[in-house]
Motif scaffolding. Sequence first.
Motif, mmCIF file in Angstrom:
data_model
loop_
_atom_site.group_PDB
_atom_site.id
_atom_site.type_symbol
_atom_site.label_atom_id
_atom_site.label_comp_id
_atom_site.label_asym_id
_atom_site.label_seq_id
_atom_site.Cartn_x
_atom_site.Cartn_y
_atom_site.Cartn_z
ATOM 1 N N GLY A 165 20.155 9.189 3.003
ATOM 2 C CA GLY A 165 21.242 8.995 3.955
ATOM 3 C C GLY A 165 22.587 8.918 3.263
ATOM 4 N N TYR A 166 22.660 8.123 2.196
ATOM 5 C CA TYR A 166 23.898 8.040 1.426
ATOM 6 C C TYR A 166 24.232 9.395 0.798
ATOM 7 C CZ TYR A 166 23.942 2.916 1.681
ATOM 8 O OH TYR A 166 23.984 1.609 2.110
ATOM 9 N N GLN A 205 23.446 12.376 1.806
ATOM 10 C CA GLN A 205 23.924 13.297 2.835
ATOM 11 C C GLN A 205 25.409 13.078 3.131
ATOM 12 O OE1 GLN A 205 22.202 12.880 6.844
ATOM 13 N NE2 GLN A 205 21.993 15.100 6.881
ATOM 14 N N ASP A 206 25.804 11.816 3.275
ATOM 15 C CA ASP A 206 27.215 11.504 3.531
ATOM 16 C C ASP A 206 28.096 11.909 2.363
ATOM 17 O OD1 ASP A 206 26.528 10.492 5.990
ATOM 18 O OD2 ASP A 206 26.653 8.389 5.388
ATOM 19 N N LEU A 259 28.553 15.650 2.378
ATOM 20 C CA LEU A 259 29.491 16.025 3.436
ATOM 21 C C LEU A 259 30.933 15.818 2.977
ATOM 22 C CD1 LEU A 259 27.760 14.560 6.633
ATOM 23 C CD2 LEU A 259 28.185 16.982 6.140
ATOM 24 N N SER A 260 31.182 14.715 2.266
ATOM 25 C CA SER A 260 32.538 14.463 1.771
ATOM 26 C C SER A 260 32.919 15.472 0.689
ATOM 27 C CB SER A 260 32.662 13.027 1.248
ATOM 28 O OG SER A 260 31.981 12.834 0.027
ATOM 29 N N ASP A 301 25.931 6.446 -3.521
ATOM 30 C CA ASP A 301 26.361 5.602 -2.397
ATOM 31 C C ASP A 301 27.878 5.480 -2.291
ATOM 32 O OD1 ASP A 301 26.570 4.127 -4.710
ATOM 33 O OD2 ASP A 301 25.714 2.293 -3.876
ATOM 34 N N GLU A 325 31.581 7.989 -1.198
ATOM 35 C CA GLU A 325 32.058 9.242 -0.644
ATOM 36 C C GLU A 325 33.351 9.619 -1.348
ATOM 37 O OE1 GLU A 325 34.662 8.096 3.314
ATOM 38 O OE2 GLU A 325 32.545 8.574 3.572
ATOM 39 N N LYS A 337 30.093 3.036 -0.117
ATOM 40 C CA LYS A 337 29.505 3.024 1.216
ATOM 41 C C LYS A 337 28.472 1.909 1.411
ATOM 42 C CE LYS A 337 30.286 5.473 4.008
ATOM 43 N NZ LYS A 337 29.757 6.793 4.387
#
Length: 323
Positions: free
Chosen positions: A18-19, A21-22, A25-26, A100, A102, A217
């Motif tokens: 999850g981390y 993926q974020d 994206l950044s 963890d 971005e 994050k």
Amino acid sequence: MNYRPKIAIVIVTFNRSGYLQDLLLSAAAMETDPHAIVVVDNASTDDTQDVLASAATSFPAGMLINHQLKTNTGGSGGFSEGTRVALEQGADWVWLMDDDVEILPDALEQFAPWMDRFKVIHGRRYDFDGTPFYWQAKFNEFLGVPLPYSGKQFNREGYAVTNSGTFEGMLIKADIVREIGLPDPRFFISWDDAAYAWLAAQHTKVVYVDAFVLKRKREQKQVNLGIRHLNDGSALFRFHVIRNRAYVGKYFREYGKLNRFGFGLGTALTFAKEIFRLIVVQHTLKGFGDLVRGFRANRALWRDKTWRPMDPADVPAQLTNDR
């Protein structure tokens, strides 16, 4: 046309898709594309590989490099392997980060003015709640521990010279990696980044600049002590934070900076700080045994006569840049 340095981002991840993926994206939203993004998957057992496969479509072909390891080598092993891969890809600079965080969109633009002046650079980070993350550590070489430096955080030019560092955002020039070797995978976790920056500081200036480039994050239990913050720690962290003092000491000895009395005092203070962390942050003494085991392993490492520092000869050779 002006030559633009090739910056490779190295991300180490383990079971935190999850981390990751974020973060990816950044990275895809950055105003300037990096040369490469090397993701070192430390043998994750979750859906990390699916996340990487999906994210690959957001980047130009070949930019996102999925480097999957067969075993979990810890943050230290991951950053060592990731740095090696980045240099094999022809990177002039390597930007190291955990999974963890971005990346802020203009991060590379924020770094750019400093890259002509310095070879190891840390930018600022926001904490998970949006406040500036506290970090201003510098090794006290008598004790062999990073301590908060006093006084104003940055000078008039907007930077502070340090001799410590963190892999949560260290930007290092490939030339320095070739001088000091890859990050040492034997640490597994803890002290690896601080020791690597200290090693770099024996060859060049290591700086902390007044420019925000990342946001953390992951929320952690935290106690604000004014001059520093204390986060919670895991059993693995407690073991390695004491064990790895031996590795730090051995690097200090290589450079003639080891004071055995002072360093031993620093180890005792580290042990006491971890007990304090257990009581004040985690409200328990369960975990004291991890520190004891770490101390026993520490003594065994000090007795190891076969230990040698990382060999710069193992760093991939420099590629010719197209100018």
